[in-house]
Design an enzyme around this catalytic site. Structure first.
Site, PDB file in Angstrom:
ATOM      1  N   LYS A  80       0.851  -1.195   0.000  1.00  0.00           N
ATOM      2  CA  LYS A  80       0.000   0.000   0.000  1.00  0.00           C
ATOM      3  C   LYS A  80       0.881   1.238   0.000  1.00  0.00           C
ATOM      4  O   LYS A  80       1.907   1.287   0.680  1.00  0.00           O
ATOM      5  CB  LYS A  80      -0.931  -0.018   1.220  1.00  0.00           C
ATOM      6  CG  LYS A  80      -1.948   1.118   1.243  1.00  0.00           C
ATOM      7  CD  LYS A  80      -2.892   1.005   2.441  1.00  0.00           C
ATOM      8  CE  LYS A  80      -3.885   2.155   2.465  1.00  0.00           C
ATOM      9  NZ  LYS A  80      -4.812   2.071   3.610  1.00  0.00           N
ATOM     10  N   SER A 155      -9.639   2.448   2.618  1.00  0.00           N
ATOM     11  CA  SER A 155      -8.686   3.138   1.765  1.00  0.00           C
ATOM     12  C   SER A 155      -7.683   2.192   1.113  1.00  0.00           C
ATOM     13  O   SER A 155      -6.926   2.599   0.226  1.00  0.00           O
ATOM     14  CB  SER A 155      -7.925   4.199   2.571  1.00  0.00           C
ATOM     15  OG  SER A 155      -7.114   3.607   3.564  1.00  0.00           O
ATOM     16  N   SER A 179     -10.220   0.470   6.937  1.00  0.00           N
ATOM     17  CA  SER A 179      -9.585   0.549   5.623  1.00  0.00           C
ATOM     18  C   SER A 179      -8.945  -0.738   5.117  1.00  0.00           C
ATOM     19  O   SER A 179      -8.565  -0.810   3.954  1.00  0.00           O
ATOM     20  CB  SER A 179      -8.537   1.670   5.617  1.00  0.00           C
ATOM     21  OG  SER A 179      -9.163   2.925   5.641  1.00  0.00           O
TER      22      SER A 179
END
Length: 458
Positions: A80, A155, A179
């Site tokens: 990420k 996210s 997330s």
């Protein structure tokens, strides 16, 4: 013939040891897949094929000499883009950090690389972790691979999409108010938010310091166990890191859930979309068929989660972003700007009261878990929605709907595992979350593995 990019880390580790496939072959297969499919889903912001293939060759040479470091050796991993990676652009999904190249690497990424993992690149995300849709005006929206007209959740949307589309074998995510778990649910993969402080957040761009969790995402529970085994552990450079014994997370994975006591908070059964209600009711029956003891329980303090989660997240986020909110306000995406600005108008009594509510919720969780082993509920109460033109309002509305379900586990710091629950009437995945006591990851993985055996996505 099974494509290499579809295999789990557990499957690849076995194939590597028997020398049926090589890390170079697998890495090339995934980059070929990225070249074909990522233009459709936009999971990556940055890819690093040259460095990845060089590492794959190094790992393969070790294997040929009989050197095996861990089951993650030779496994391709997507990172990420809020995890720092030395020498590789790290944007946190933002315009502000669009050219930022750190000179350090996040602790958990170092651990995965030291275990022999092969980093593929940096995955798209909702800007600075401030939303659940993964609509990103700077790096392009990430599309759900089940249907590209629908959101993937955020996210950590790029992380979930990369797994579901075969663009990575494993991925990392972060979870502050859902997330990891929200995109895992909406993309039909597995995501674990560990106990707060179990996995180091050192070198991860913060959203809200007291709520941020780093964790693994994968296509199977076994893979989550392999990742957590390497990622977990005390980090003296992370003020939130905890000193706790690290068990063998792969041990007893197939023990099943006979006799496991599961509590279903009534709060998690209210306000559900119709399809989610049907899938969750069916899931509870399946849990009983697997041998679990299921009962409804009441945790009235769950009603505090939305207030506490919003105030603490926005208050801490606006503190971290304070200077940029003064000097670069227009460089934020509109939805994230609104969300962070709301933290600027909070006052100290509101923040303190939110922390007091958090403490009451944690106490209530502790009491509830004395009578059951695991709490269970839908990961989020909504079916996966299509992208809307009014994307700013959409993110704020989805965050408001989902936070009461995902924020409790972050507020209490307890581990939560999102597993696929089934497909809704639009043939899109939905998720169920298992929540345990602090440091109960091993039990959650055991229960999750038993659930995985039901093949929930058909």
């Amino acid at each position: 013939m099974t494509e290499l990019y579809t295999l789990t880390a557990t499957e690849l580790a076995s194939l590597y040891r028997s020398k049926q496939v090589s890390p170079v072959e697998v890495t090339k297969s995934i980059f070929q897949r990225i070249g074909i499919a990522d233009q459709r889903v936009n999971a990556y912001i940055t890819t690093t094929p040259d460095a990845a293939l060089k590492k794959a060759q190094f790992v393969e040479d070790d294997m040929m000499r009989g050197i095996y470091k861990s089951p993650l050796q030779g496994i391709p991993i997507g990172i990420k883009d809020n995890y720092y990676t030395a020498g590789v652009r790290t944007t946190a999904g933002s315009k502000i950090l669009s050219d930022f190249i750190p000179d350090t690497t996040a602790t958990s990424v170092k651990k995965l690389e030291c275990a022999g993992g092969i980093t593929l690149g940096k995955l798209n995300m909702h800007e600075f972790g401030g939303g659940l849709t993964n609509t990103n005006p700077f790096h392009g929206r990430t599309n759900n691979p089940w249907n590209t007209k629908y959101i993937p959740g955020g996210s950590s949307g790029g992380s979930a999409v990369a797994l579901a589309a075969g663009l990575a074998t494993l991925t990392t995510g972060t979870d502050t108010f859902g997330s990891i778990r929200t995109p895992a649910a909406m993309c039909g993969v597995y995501g674990l938010k560990p106990t707060y402080g179990l996995v180091s957040s050192k070198g991860v761009a913060p959203l809200a310091w007291s709520l941020d969790h780093a964790g693994p995402m994968a296509r199977s529970v076994s893979d989550l166990a392999l990742m957590l085994q390497e990622m977990a552990g005390y980090d003296p450079e992370d003020p939130a890191s905890i000193k706790a014994p690290i068990p063998d997370y792969t041990e007893n994975l197939t023990k099943g859930m006979k006799g496991v006591k599961i509590g279903v908070p009534r709060f998690f059964m209210e306000g559900l979309d119709h399809d989610i209600e049907l899938l969750f009711t069916n899931a509870l029956k399946k849990l009983e068929e697997l041998g679990a003891e299921v009962k409804e329980i009441t945790i009235s303090e769950l009603s505090m989660a939305e207030f506490a989660g919003h105030v603490i997240t926005t208050g801490e986020a606006s503190t971290f972003h304070y200077e940029w909110l003064q000097s670069r306000l227009q460089d934020y995406a509109e939805d994230v700007r609104i969300y962070f600005q709301s933290g600027l108008v909070l006052n100290t009594p509101q923040y303190v009261r939110a922390q007091q509510a958090r403490r009451k919720l944690t106490t209530a969780f502790k009491k509830a878990i004395e009578d059951v082993d695991v709490l269970v509920g839908p990961t989020v109460p909504i079916t996966t929605p299509p992208f809307q033109e009014n994307w700013v309002e959409q993110n704020l509305e989805i965050t408001k709907r989902c936070m009461p379900f995902t924020a409790p586990a972050t507020l209490t710091g307890t581990p939560s595992l999102s597993v696929p629950m089934g497909l809704d009437s639009n043939r899109l995945p939905a998720g169920m979350q298992l929540i345990g006591n602090h440091l109960a990851e091993k039990l959650l993985l055991q229960v999750g593995k038993a659930w995985e055996s039901t093949n929930p996505l058909g």
